[in-house]
Design an enzyme around this catalytic site. Structure first.
Site, PDB file in Angstrom:
ATOM      1  N   ARG A  20       0.833  -1.210   0.000  1.00 24.34           N
ATOM      2  CA  ARG A  20       0.000   0.000   0.000  1.00 24.34           C
ATOM      3  C   ARG A  20       0.872   1.267   0.000  1.00 24.34           C
ATOM      4  NH1 ARG A  20      -0.915   4.899   2.083  1.00 24.34           N
ATOM      5  NH2 ARG A  20      -0.295   4.085   4.117  1.00 24.34           N
ATOM      6  N   ASP A  21       1.501   1.567   1.122  1.00 24.84           N
ATOM      7  CA  ASP A  21       2.225   2.846   1.214  1.00 24.84           C
ATOM      8  C   ASP A  21       3.389   2.886   0.233  1.00 24.84           C
ATOM      9  OD1 ASP A  21       2.607   5.383   2.136  1.00 24.84           O
ATOM     10  OD2 ASP A  21       3.566   4.816   4.024  1.00 24.84           O
ATOM     11  N   HIS A 212       5.241   4.467  12.542  1.00 24.58           N
ATOM     12  CA  HIS A 212       5.346   4.446  11.075  1.00 24.58           C
ATOM     13  C   HIS A 212       6.365   5.509  10.665  1.00 24.58           C
ATOM     14  CE1 HIS A 212       3.392   4.179   6.944  1.00 24.58           C
ATOM     15  NE2 HIS A 212       3.944   5.376   6.851  1.00 24.58           N
ATOM     16  N   HIS A 214       9.247   7.068   7.757  1.00 22.87           N
ATOM     17  CA  HIS A 214       9.784   7.162   6.398  1.00 22.87           C
ATOM     18  C   HIS A 214      11.253   7.563   6.502  1.00 22.87           C
ATOM     19  CE1 HIS A 214       6.292   6.933   3.553  1.00 22.87           C
ATOM     20  NE2 HIS A 214       5.690   6.868   4.727  1.00 22.87           N
ATOM     21  N   CYS A 245       7.835  10.015  -0.994  1.00 24.12           N
ATOM     22  CA  CYS A 245       7.190  11.052  -0.211  1.00 24.12           C
ATOM     23  C   CYS A 245       6.643  12.050  -1.224  1.00 24.12           C
ATOM     24  CB  CYS A 245       8.199  11.718   0.725  1.00 24.12           C
ATOM     25  SG  CYS A 245       7.496  13.127   1.605  1.00 24.12           S
ATOM     26  N   ASN A 254       9.348   4.266   2.830  1.00 23.36           N
ATOM     27  CA  ASN A 254       9.294   3.810   4.217  1.00 23.36           C
ATOM     28  C   ASN A 254      10.646   3.216   4.595  1.00 23.36           C
ATOM     29  OD1 ASN A 254       6.439   3.083   2.833  1.00 23.36           O
ATOM     30  ND2 ASN A 254       6.106   3.658   4.941  1.00 23.36           N
TER      31      ASN A 254
HETATM   32 MG    MG Z   1       3.496   6.513   4.969  1.00 22.63          MG
END
Ligand code: MG
Length: 309
Positions: A20-21, A212, A214, A245, A254
């Site tokens: 997903r991310d 979470h 990055h 990002c 991430n």
């Molecule tokens: Mg994220």
């Protein structure tokens, strides 16, 4: 706060967010079958919590337009939590219908980012979360909430820690299975992570916490360590460190799952995830994306060389 020496032997959950991310920020849109293979490989490596997709408008995030198809191909997996990210009630209803067994909702800590990302104020987003959490509990699926941009906002700069704590406490009223703080844009440093998670822990001593991070500015792994010491028991990461990002177009994504796992393995922390299988998956993903991934372990390998987990 945990004594760093007592982390050895503790159990940490790795939450894989690459499908997903990670993929949502990649220029290439992978075919559904490739996404399903990625998730199968991650399950095979031992990951038991995977954010598999998001239920957002396909015009806004075309990379996630096949959310329902991905879930349909995967089916239910005993012992594996397949989580869908939702930003509003409509997304939740889709996730429920698609067969997600966990949902994550994001509430953005900064007002400007909230309006830009979810088209509503933080206040309205909290109200949506309270509604969604109640609906999730009623449906028997596990809701968690992530406070996004908790360590910095691309539009407003510094985010007031008091505001983050206040939002988290209001979200906690809905009985989430876990609360996460997210450094969505990769601005955080470890001292900030220690302080904010320390404060949250003091307010909610029994609430499971997730972090979470990055790696936008190369502080991601240091932040993960600070979060562990502050009592966080679940960490998000993406295989290969894929993603990016949206506010720093050339930035990496991430923290890489295999890089994080290397640190945890060497610290004696248990995760149940096999590092060799993750590195192999990161290499496979490089071929699928037709570009190198930002992770370090995929280049350097493990140490010692003979290491099965
Ligand atoms: Mg994220």
């Amino acid at each position: 706060m945990m004594n760093p020496m007592t982390i050895r032997g503790s159990l940490i959950e790795l939450v894989e967010v690459g499908p997903r991310d990670g993929l949502q920020s990649e220029g290439v849109i992978l075919p559904t079958a490739t996404k399903v293979e990625l998730i199968e490989r991650l399950i095979g490596a031992g990951l038991r919590r995977i954010e598999v997709t998001s239920f957002v408008h396909p015009k806004r995030v075309p990379q996630m337009a096949d959310a329902e198809e991905v879930l349909a191909h995967l089916g239910r997996r005993p012992g594996v939590s397949l989580m869908g990210l939702v930003l509003n009630r409509k997304g939740f209803d889709r996730a429920l219908a698609a067969g997600c067994d966990a949902i994550g909702m994001a509430v953005v800590a900064s007002e400007t980012f909230s309006m830009r990302n979810q088209g509503e104020s933080t206040e309205r987003s909290i109200a949506s979360w309270l509604d969604i959490a109640a609906a999730a509990h009623a449906a028997g699926i596990r809701p968690n909430v992530t406070i996004s941009a908790a360590f910095g906002c691309p539009f407003e700069g510094e985010v007031d820690p008091d505001r983050v704590i206040d939002i988290a406490l209001r979200c906690a009223e809905a009985g989430p299975v876990e609360i996460a703080l997210a450094d969505t844009i990769g601005a955080a440093v470890p001292s900030q992570v220690s302080e904010l998670f320390g404060r949250l822990r003091a307010h909610l001593p029994h609430m499971p916490l997730r972090a979470h991070f990055h790696n936008t500015r190369n502080t991601g792994i240091a932040n993960a360590y600070a979060a562990l010491v502050a009592g966080v028991r679940a960490l998000d990461a993406s295989v290969g460190g894929i993603g990016g990002c949206p506010f720093a177009p050339a930035a990496t994504g991430n923290i890489a799952t295999e890089d994080l796992l290397y640190m945890l393995n060497r610290m004696g922390v248990e995760t149940g995830v096999a590092i060799d299988a993750l590195i192999e998956t990161a290499r496979w993903l490089e071929a699928q994306l037709a570009k190198p991934v930002p992770g370090m372990l995929v280049k350097a390998g493990t140490f010692p060389r003979v290491q099965s987990r």
